[in-house]
Design a protein around this motif. Structure first.
Motif, short mmCIF file in Angstrom:
data_model
loop_
_atom_site.label_atom_id
_atom_site.label_comp_id
_atom_site.label_asym_id
_atom_site.label_seq_id
_atom_site.Cartn_x
_atom_site.Cartn_y
_atom_site.Cartn_z
N GLY A 11 27.58 4.12 -58.81
CA GLY A 11 28.12 3.36 -57.68
C GLY A 11 27.18 3.22 -56.51
O GLY A 11 27.21 2.22 -55.78
N GLY A 12 26.40 4.25 -56.27
CA GLY A 12 25.39 4.15 -55.22
C GLY A 12 25.91 4.32 -53.80
O GLY A 12 25.33 3.77 -52.85
N THR A 13 26.99 5.11 -53.62
CA THR A 13 27.46 5.30 -52.24
C THR A 13 26.47 6.14 -51.43
O THR A 13 26.35 5.95 -50.23
CB THR A 13 28.86 5.95 -52.19
N ASN A 14 25.77 7.04 -52.10
CA ASN A 14 24.74 7.80 -51.38
C ASN A 14 23.57 6.90 -51.02
O ASN A 14 23.01 7.02 -49.93
CB ASN A 14 24.28 9.00 -52.21
N LEU A 15 23.20 6.00 -51.92
CA LEU A 15 22.18 5.00 -51.60
C LEU A 15 22.63 4.21 -50.37
O LEU A 15 21.85 3.99 -49.44
CB LEU A 15 21.97 4.06 -52.79
N ASN A 108 17.30 15.96 -54.58
CA ASN A 108 18.53 15.59 -55.28
C ASN A 108 19.72 15.98 -54.42
O ASN A 108 19.65 16.95 -53.67
CB ASN A 108 18.58 16.37 -56.62
N ILE A 109 20.80 15.22 -54.54
CA ILE A 109 22.06 15.61 -53.88
C ILE A 109 23.01 16.12 -54.95
O ILE A 109 23.22 15.46 -55.97
CB ILE A 109 22.67 14.44 -53.07
N HIS A 110 23.55 17.32 -54.73
CA HIS A 110 24.48 17.90 -55.69
C HIS A 110 25.81 18.18 -54.98
O HIS A 110 25.81 18.74 -53.88
CB HIS A 110 23.91 19.20 -56.28
N PRO A 111 26.94 17.82 -55.63
CA PRO A 111 28.23 17.92 -54.93
C PRO A 111 28.91 19.29 -54.99
O PRO A 111 30.09 19.40 -55.29
CB PRO A 111 29.07 16.85 -55.62
N SER A 112 28.14 20.35 -54.71
CA SER A 112 28.74 21.68 -54.54
C SER A 112 27.78 22.50 -53.70
O SER A 112 26.65 22.07 -53.43
CB SER A 112 28.97 22.39 -55.88
N ALA A 180 30.20 15.48 -46.43
CA ALA A 180 28.94 16.20 -46.67
C ALA A 180 27.83 15.30 -47.23
O ALA A 180 26.83 15.07 -46.56
CB ALA A 180 29.19 17.38 -47.60
N GLU A 181 28.02 14.75 -48.42
CA GLU A 181 26.90 14.06 -49.08
C GLU A 181 26.29 12.94 -48.25
O GLU A 181 25.08 12.87 -48.07
CB GLU A 181 27.36 13.48 -50.42
N TRP A 182 27.15 12.05 -47.74
CA TRP A 182 26.63 10.87 -47.03
C TRP A 182 25.97 11.24 -45.72
O TRP A 182 25.29 10.43 -45.11
CB TRP A 182 27.76 9.85 -46.78
#
Ligand code: GRF
Length: 209
Positions: A11-15, A108-112, A180-182
């Protein structure tokens, strides 16, 4: 000017968070030179095209062997001469050659909150399913450098996120992304662009701030 490549499979929401931060100039002195995906249907490629960023698809399916794909992928990436490679939901294993060539230049982004819920098999919704199964009250996200292991590289930034009563993997995933991620992915790129991030003895130290 820090030139970056963003690699994304979905999806690329982090992009999008990075594109928005560059547009808002909260990420100053950063240029997204290219977005590369292994999946031609990745919405990330559309986001890139919309932002007038070069969007490239290179799929393992087009190659006879994984070695041939890895070589072609690295050649393609090298052509953009970027300073940093950002994995933003990229589901292809990075080759040892690429890791060696881009030592401490791939994040890298990791979701934890690493080292919880990471390593082999921990990607996508699975991470949040396992967090809920274990009953943790706090989870979050981590930005780290990529080394030869799975989610084992030096940690740059982490942010905690509360798990709420009644959360499903999907609601938790969304909150971890939003809270967090964004945020920490553009923040980590900014710290690197400003030259504040060094790796010493396998750990990140912040210098010169
Ligand atoms: C995110 O949860 C990220 O942490 C993980 O893959 C997902 C990618 O989502 N590595 P998106 O493509 O950025 O929306």
């Amino acid at each position: 000017m820090l030139k970056i490549a963003v690699l994304a499979s979905g999806g690329g929401t982090n992009l999008q968070a990075i594109i928005d931060a560059v547009a808002a100039k909260t990420l100053a002195d950063v240029e997204i030179s290219v977005v590369i995906s292994n999946n031609q249907n990745a919405f990330a490629l559309e986001r890139a095209a919309k932002a007038k960023i070069a969007a490239v698809c290179i799929s393992p399916k087009e190659f006879e062997s994984r070695e041939a794909f890895n070589r072609a992928f690295l050649d393609k990436l090298n052509g953009y001469r970027v300073d940093l490679v950002v994995l933003a939901g990229f589901l292809v294993v990075i080759s040892p050659e690429m890791i060696a060539e881009y030592r401490n230049r791939i994040i890298n982004i990791h979701p934890s909150l690493i080292p919880s819920f990471c390593g082999k098999g921990f990607y996508g919704l699975n991470v949040h399913k396992e967090a809920l199964k274990r009953g943790v009250k706090v989870t979050g996200a981590t930005v780290h450098f990529v080394d030869e292991g799975t989610d084992t590289g030096p940690i740059i930034l982490q942010r905690a996120v509360e798990v709420k009563e009644g959360d499903t993997p999907k609601t938790l995933q969304r909150r971890v992304m939003e809270e967090a991620e964004w945020k920490i992915l553009p923040e980590a790129i900014d710290l690197i662009a400003r030259g504040y991030v060094c790796v010493k003895d396998g750990r990140v130290v912040r210098e010169g701030e």
